[in-house]
Design an enzyme around this catalytic site. Structure first.
Site, PDB file in Angstrom:
ATOM      1  N   GLY A 282       0.870  -1.147   0.038  1.00  0.00           N
ATOM      2  CA  GLY A 282      -0.089  -0.017   0.048  1.00  0.00           C
ATOM      3  C   GLY A 282       0.970   1.317   0.017  1.00  0.00           C
ATOM      4  O   GLY A 282       1.836   1.172  -0.525  1.00  0.00           O
ATOM      5  N   LEU A 283       0.351   2.217   0.651  1.00  0.00           N
ATOM      6  CA  LEU A 283       1.025   3.557   0.868  1.00  0.00           C
ATOM      7  C   LEU A 283       1.401   4.167  -0.471  1.00  0.00           C
ATOM      8  O   LEU A 283       2.374   4.818  -0.951  1.00  0.00           O
ATOM      9  CB  LEU A 283       2.280   3.498   1.603  1.00  0.00           C
ATOM     10  N   CYS A 284       0.330   4.238  -1.625  1.00  0.00           N
ATOM     11  CA  CYS A 284       0.676   4.691  -3.005  1.00  0.00           C
ATOM     12  C   CYS A 284      -0.748   5.187  -3.344  1.00  0.00           C
ATOM     13  O   CYS A 284      -1.179   5.216  -4.488  1.00  0.00           O
ATOM     14  CB  CYS A 284       0.814   3.595  -4.023  1.00  0.00           C
ATOM     15  N   GLY A 285      -1.397   6.112  -2.431  1.00  0.00           N
ATOM     16  CA  GLY A 285      -2.345   6.765  -2.515  1.00  0.00           C
ATOM     17  C   GLY A 285      -3.786   6.139  -3.247  1.00  0.00           C
ATOM     18  O   GLY A 285      -3.936   4.824  -2.389  1.00  0.00           O
TER      19      GLY A 285
END
Length: 294
Positions: free
Chosen positions: A87-90
């Site tokens: 994750g952590l990709c908008g």
């Protein structure tokens, strides 16, 4: 009002988070350069190979016999969904999931009602999200990005082609993000199988060409059709990989900026709280002195 210790702890916490997001941005930028180089080198080859396949196979009787061109009544559908492993990709993964669900509801609602829509997941995030929503998901290739190579993408494409040829699916679509630039990814929903030849209007505008096949037509098309499909899937995976790194770089840049703004506000609160505490102590001292004097 929060105590000085609480504000100080929040400042330390946000500062640590900012350092992490800044480091993740730098890592994503380094990975993006490599991913961008890979997809820019792949695109011309994939496009030309696809054009060659459609042009040659449209006028070939041998290609018409290929099981990968078999057009059947659409009863069972496979959707290849390409997301990321992390994750952590908008909104990168969320947008793909939404596009997949929209595709099913708008185009394959009847098949979905019968339970005849399956998901071929490339990327853990898409698999986890669609499983939670009750879809049947093949998770055999969810770790493909951890060891990204043409060989692994080829294996996935071969499994899809084999299932289609055996009649397990009548239609295969692919949903992925195409890389445009660091801040922009374009969602594509493309047909994968069966292979559709050029339509008659397109063919009529082109000059008829007689091809000389060496060694022979059957052997060339038997090699060209599967290879084109493998390259098409590998290109989608490379596009998604570059898009993921661009989305993560943008998301971490925004997170770093937001952390900086939050630190600014927290330091202002800290200084005000500290000043209020000092003023209160001074007033207590002055009050005590006046009391002793009286």
């Amino acid at each position: 009002m929060a105590s000085l210790k609480e504000v100080r702890n929040r400042i330390v916490s946000v500062n640590s988070t900012q350092q992490i997001t800044k480091a993740m941005k730098m890592v994503a930028a380094a990975k993006l350069r490599r991913a961008q180089d890979s997809i820019l080198q792949m695109r011309p080859y994939a496009q030309k190979l696809g054009e060659m396949l459609l042009t040659v196979s449209s006028g070939s009787e041998s290609a018409a016999d290929s099981p990968l061109k078999a057009v059947r009544a659409v009863e069972k559908v496979l959707i290849v969904v390409v997301t990321s492993d992390r994750g952590l990709c908008g909104a990168f993964n969320t947008n793909i999931i939404k596009a997949t669900i929209q595709l099913i509801e708008s185009k394959y609602a009847a098949q979905a009602a019968k339970g005849n829509v399956e998901i071929f997941a490339i990327g853990k995030k898409g698999a986890e999200s669609l499983i939670r929503r009750g879809f049947t998901v093949n998770t055999a290739y969810t770790d493909l990005f951890g060891r990204l190579s043409f060989v692994n993408a080829k294996n996935a494409a071969e499994e899809i082609m084999r299932d289609f040829s055996e009649g397990r699916y009548d239609k295969v679509d692919i949903v992925y993000n195409e890389f445009k630039n660091v801040a922009t990814q374009i969602i594509h929903t493309d047909p994968y199988l069966p292979i559709v030849a050029e339509n008659q209007s397109t063919k009529s505008k082109k000059t008829e060409v007689n091809y000389i096949f060496e060694p022979d037509e059957d052997e060339i098309l038997a090699e060209l059709i599967p290879k084109s499909l493998k390259i098409q899937l590998y290109r989608a995976v490379l596009e998604s990989n570059a898009s993921e790194q661009g989305a993560r770089m943008t998301a971490m840049d925004k997170a770093t900026e937001n952390a900086q703004e939050l630190l600014k506000d927290l330091r202002l609160v800290y200084n005000r709280t500290r000043q209020a505490a000092i003023t209160k102590e001074i007033l207590e001292i002055v009050g005590g002195a006046e009391a002793l004097k009286n």
